[in-house]
Design a protein around this motif. Structure first.
Motif, PDB file in Angstrom:
ATOM      1  N   GLY A  48     -14.830 -25.637  29.700  1.00 16.57           N
ATOM      2  CA  GLY A  48     -13.565 -26.358  29.643  1.00 16.57           C
ATOM      3  C   GLY A  48     -12.341 -25.465  29.628  1.00 16.57           C
ATOM      4  N   VAL A  49     -12.528 -24.156  29.686  1.00 21.77           N
ATOM      5  CA  VAL A  49     -11.400 -23.229  29.666  1.00 21.77           C
ATOM      6  C   VAL A  49     -10.641 -23.304  30.985  1.00 21.77           C
ATOM      7  N   TRP A  50     -11.372 -23.256  32.085  1.00 27.28           N
ATOM      8  CA  TRP A  50     -10.781 -23.356  33.425  1.00 27.28           C
ATOM      9  C   TRP A  50     -11.329 -24.621  34.078  1.00 27.28           C
ATOM     10  N   SER A  51     -10.913 -25.777  33.604  1.00 29.70           N
ATOM     11  CA  SER A  51     -11.507 -27.049  34.047  1.00 29.70           C
ATOM     12  C   SER A  51     -11.390 -27.290  35.547  1.00 29.70           C
ATOM     13  N   SER A  52     -10.385 -26.714  36.185  1.00 26.45           N
ATOM     14  CA  SER A  52     -10.240 -26.935  37.627  1.00 26.45           C
ATOM     15  C   SER A  52     -11.317 -26.223  38.429  1.00 26.45           C
ATOM     16  N   SER A  53     -12.036 -25.266  37.825  1.00 32.19           N
ATOM     17  CA  SER A  53     -13.088 -24.558  38.558  1.00 32.19           C
ATOM     18  C   SER A  53     -14.486 -25.056  38.204  1.00 32.19           C
ATOM     19  N   GLU A  54     -14.588 -26.029  37.317  1.00 31.61           N
ATOM     20  CA  GLU A  54     -15.899 -26.502  36.879  1.00 31.61           C
ATOM     21  C   GLU A  54     -16.488 -27.505  37.864  1.00 31.61           C
ATOM     22  N   ASN A  55     -17.733 -27.265  38.237  1.00 34.32           N
ATOM     23  CA  ASN A  55     -18.473 -28.182  39.100  1.00 34.32           C
ATOM     24  C   ASN A  55     -19.588 -28.806  38.257  1.00 34.32           C
ATOM     25  N   TRP A  56     -19.225 -29.826  37.506  1.00 26.33           N
ATOM     26  CA  TRP A  56     -20.171 -30.496  36.616  1.00 26.33           C
ATOM     27  C   TRP A  56     -21.294 -31.155  37.393  1.00 26.33           C
ATOM     28  N   ALA A  95     -22.825 -20.994  35.805  1.00 27.86           N
ATOM     29  CA  ALA A  95     -21.977 -20.765  34.628  1.00 27.86           C
ATOM     30  C   ALA A  95     -20.814 -19.841  34.976  1.00 27.86           C
ATOM     31  N   MET A  96     -21.086 -18.795  35.738  1.00 28.44           N
ATOM     32  CA  MET A  96     -20.028 -17.855  36.115  1.00 28.44           C
ATOM     33  C   MET A  96     -19.011 -18.526  37.027  1.00 28.44           C
ATOM     34  N   PHE A  97     -19.482 -19.266  38.020  1.00 27.47           N
ATOM     35  CA  PHE A  97     -18.567 -19.969  38.924  1.00 27.47           C
ATOM     36  C   PHE A  97     -17.737 -21.017  38.184  1.00 27.47           C
ATOM     37  N   ASN A  98     -18.320 -21.627  37.161  1.00 28.56           N
ATOM     38  CA  ASN A  98     -17.619 -22.657  36.393  1.00 28.56           C
ATOM     39  C   ASN A  98     -16.640 -22.081  35.379  1.00 28.56           C
ATOM     40  N   GLY A  99     -16.616 -20.770  35.233  1.00 27.65           N
ATOM     41  CA  GLY A  99     -15.712 -20.159  34.263  1.00 27.65           C
ATOM     42  C   GLY A  99     -16.168 -20.353  32.828  1.00 27.65           C
ATOM     43  N   TRP A 100     -17.479 -20.398  32.620  1.00 27.44           N
ATOM     44  CA  TRP A 100     -18.032 -20.582  31.289  1.00 27.44           C
ATOM     45  C   TRP A 100     -18.372 -19.241  30.670  1.00 27.44           C
ATOM     46  N   GLY A 101     -18.607 -19.250  29.380  1.00 26.78           N
ATOM     47  CA  GLY A 101     -19.025 -18.055  28.669  1.00 26.78           C
ATOM     48  C   GLY A 101     -20.247 -18.344  27.821  1.00 26.78           C
ATOM     49  N   GLY A 102     -20.929 -17.279  27.439  1.00 27.67           N
ATOM     50  CA  GLY A 102     -22.112 -17.442  26.605  1.00 27.67           C
ATOM     51  C   GLY A 102     -22.909 -16.169  26.498  1.00 27.67           C
ATOM     52  N   TYR A 103     -24.172 -16.328  26.179  1.00 23.07           N
ATOM     53  CA  TYR A 103     -25.044 -15.192  25.902  1.00 23.07           C
ATOM     54  C   TYR A 103     -26.325 -15.274  26.719  1.00 23.07           C
TER      55      TYR A 103
END
Length: 150
Positions: A48-56, A95-103
């Motif tokens: 949700g940080v860069w919502s315009s790049s998220e492909n849910w 996840a990377m394309f969607n601008g997500w983060g994690g481990y």
């Protein structure tokens, strides 16, 4: 009683590649090089940080392919068995394309990683994973950062 010593942690910092082909290569390299045919967990902690790049739609279609209909906030972790390195690479790529983060937490525990919505991955290793960190530096042109104080 004497407290146990905490092992020194080393880090390699990698910025995301600028082309989709190189991102695919990076995610496949991670899947093939970090798992050692053991399970690994991809745990999504930021979205949700860069919502315009998220492909849910794409994310949920991939997840549905595994028979999992839960929402990301209901099940943010994805466990990949040792033979599922290509699946890990696909989830990580989305996840990377969607601008997500994690481990990325591996059972082998030679090297683990944090990936950020700010388009970088930090790979972490104790003494036993230094050879793999060196491989990461050679492959992706990184430099070692000094150990973080804990």
């Amino acid at each position: 009683m004497k407290p146990e010593a905490t092992p020194e942690i080393h880090r390699a910092h990698v910025h995301y590649p600028t082309t989709t082909g190189r991102i695919l290569y990076l995610t496949q390299w991670i899947g093939n090089s970090l798992l050692f045919r053991n399970p690994a967990l991809v745990w999504i902690t930021e979205w949700g940080v860069w919502s315009s790049s998220e492909n849910w739609h794409l994310y949920y279609k991939l997840r549905q392919g595994y028979g999992d209909l839960r929402l990301l906030n209901e099940a943010p972790g994805h466990l990949f068995l040792g033979h599922e390195s290509e699946d890990l690479a696909s989830f990580l790529q989305i996840a990377m394309f969607n601008g997500w983060g994690g481990y990325i937490l591996t059972q082998a525990d030679h090297v683990n990683a944090f990936f950020s919505h700010d388009e970088y991955i930090d790979f972490f290793a104790a003494q036993g994973g230094l050879g793999l960190l060196e491989d990461i530096r050679k492959e992706f042109g990184t430099v070692e950062h000094p150990p973080k104080e804990v």
